[in-house]
Design an enzyme around this catalytic site. Structure first.
Site, PDB file in Angstrom:
ATOM      1  N   CYS A  11       0.870  -1.185   0.000  1.00  0.00           N
ATOM      2  CA  CYS A  11       0.000   0.000   0.000  1.00  0.00           C
ATOM      3  C   CYS A  11       0.906   1.233   0.000  1.00  0.00           C
ATOM      4  CB  CYS A  11      -0.970  -0.019   1.181  1.00  0.00           C
ATOM      5  SG  CYS A  11      -0.184   0.069   2.806  1.00  0.00           S
ATOM      6  N   ASN A  14       2.366   1.405   4.441  1.00  0.00           N
ATOM      7  CA  ASN A  14       2.684   0.128   5.122  1.00  0.00           C
ATOM      8  C   ASN A  14       2.400   0.202   6.633  1.00  0.00           C
ATOM      9  OD1 ASN A  14       5.570  -2.062   5.618  1.00  0.00           O
ATOM     10  ND2 ASN A  14       3.487  -2.637   5.201  1.00  0.00           N
ATOM     11  N   CYS A  16      -1.267   0.748   7.530  1.00  0.00           N
ATOM     12  CA  CYS A  16      -2.709   0.476   7.681  1.00  0.00           C
ATOM     13  C   CYS A  16      -3.138  -0.741   6.852  1.00  0.00           C
ATOM     14  CB  CYS A  16      -3.542   1.697   7.288  1.00  0.00           C
ATOM     15  SG  CYS A  16      -3.253   3.137   8.342  1.00  0.00           S
ATOM     16  N   ARG A  17      -3.246  -0.552   5.544  1.00  0.00           N
ATOM     17  CA  ARG A  17      -3.887  -1.591   4.726  1.00  0.00           C
ATOM     18  C   ARG A  17      -3.003  -2.812   4.473  1.00  0.00           C
ATOM     19  NH1 ARG A  17      -5.176   2.284  -0.049  1.00  0.00           N
ATOM     20  NH2 ARG A  17      -3.239   3.119   0.810  1.00  0.00           N
ATOM     21  N   SER A  18      -1.737  -2.594   4.053  1.00  0.00           N
ATOM     22  CA  SER A  18      -0.928  -3.781   3.714  1.00  0.00           C
ATOM     23  C   SER A  18      -0.551  -4.629   4.934  1.00  0.00           C
ATOM     24  CB  SER A  18       0.291  -3.419   2.858  1.00  0.00           C
ATOM     25  OG  SER A  18       1.162  -2.530   3.508  1.00  0.00           O
ATOM     26  N   ASP A 126      -8.431   3.650   1.497  1.00  0.00           N
ATOM     27  CA  ASP A 126      -7.475   4.106   2.507  1.00  0.00           C
ATOM     28  C   ASP A 126      -8.249   4.568   3.749  1.00  0.00           C
ATOM     29  OD1 ASP A 126      -5.524   5.307   3.976  1.00  0.00           O
ATOM     30  OD2 ASP A 126      -4.731   6.537   2.340  1.00  0.00           O
TER      31      ASP A 126
HETATM   32  P1  4NP Z   1      -1.683   2.835   4.259  1.00  0.00           P
HETATM   33  O1  4NP Z   1      -2.304   4.187   4.881  1.00  0.00           O
HETATM   34  O2  4NP Z   1      -1.170   3.189   2.883  1.00  0.00           O
HETATM   35  O3  4NP Z   1      -2.871   1.951   4.220  1.00  0.00           O
HETATM   36  O4  4NP Z   1      -0.603   2.395   5.207  1.00  0.00           O
HETATM   37  C1  4NP Z   1      -1.629   5.396   4.895  1.00  0.00           C
HETATM   38  C2  4NP Z   1      -0.697   5.637   5.867  1.00  0.00           C
HETATM   39  C3  4NP Z   1      -0.034   6.849   5.901  1.00  0.00           C
HETATM   40  C4  4NP Z   1      -0.296   7.794   4.945  1.00  0.00           C
HETATM   41  C5  4NP Z   1      -1.230   7.538   3.960  1.00  0.00           C
HETATM   42  C6  4NP Z   1      -1.900   6.336   3.929  1.00  0.00           C
HETATM   43  N1  4NP Z   1       0.384   9.050   4.990  1.00  0.00           N
HETATM   44  O5  4NP Z   1       0.087   9.905   4.143  1.00  0.00           O
HETATM   45  O6  4NP Z   1       1.249   9.231   5.828  1.00  0.00           O
END
Ligand code: 4NP
Length: 157
Positions: A11, A14, A16-18, A126
């Protein structure tokens, strides 16, 4: 020769989703005795070395899985040679992976929900700017994806 199965979930951050996809797929692979190496990474660098977001840790715990020891890392060029399957959580991650992929790398790159009938082309949304409810939706989506992917890979062997 059959190359060892290995799956990398990707994602943006790294955190939240992955990591949730990794946890759901580890659970599913264990349940179905699928022999596979599993990891996750982000296309971005902002959270390298951090544990998953506390809301991601909480939703995993609510479903009986502790992901507190996971640490975020960024996708590396060698990942494209090391993993037989690289699975993006949303279409932007997928596009980024195609740009990052070195010429000649053989691993299959796909979108997680493309493996779920009726959900083709969709993002695992997200949840970063959401709350517990959004993280429950993420968990439901990555669980569906993990189950579909485990079935696909088991059938391939
Ligand atoms: P992820 O979520 O891609 O599912 O881990 C996010 C985590 C952090 C950010 C964006 C999405 N960020 O912009 O910091």
């Amino acid at each position: 020769m059959t190359a060892k199965l290995s799956v990398l979930f990707v994602c943006l951050g790294n955190i939240c989703r992955s990591p949730l996809a990794e946890a759901a797929f580890r659970h599913e692979a264990g349940r179905t005795a699928l022999d596979v190496e599993i990891d996750s990474a982000g296309t971005g660098h902002w959270h390298i070395g951090e544990p998953p977001d506390r809301r991601a840790r909480a939703v995993a715990l609510r479903h009986g899985i502790d992901i507190g020891a996971y640490r975020a890392r960024q996708v590396r060029q060698e990942d494209f040679r090391r993993f037989s399957h690289i699975v993006a959580l949303d279409p932007q991650n997928l596009a980024d992976l195609h740009v990052l992929k070195p010429k000649g790398a053989a691993g299959a790159i796909s979108l997680l929900l493309d493996h779920v009938p009726g959900r083709e082309g969709q993002a695992v949304a997200d949840p970063y700017y959401g709350g517990a409810e959004e993280f429950e939706v993420t968990w439901a989506d990555v669980t569906l994806g993990a189950q579909a992917l485990a079935r696909l890979l088991a059938a391939r062997k």
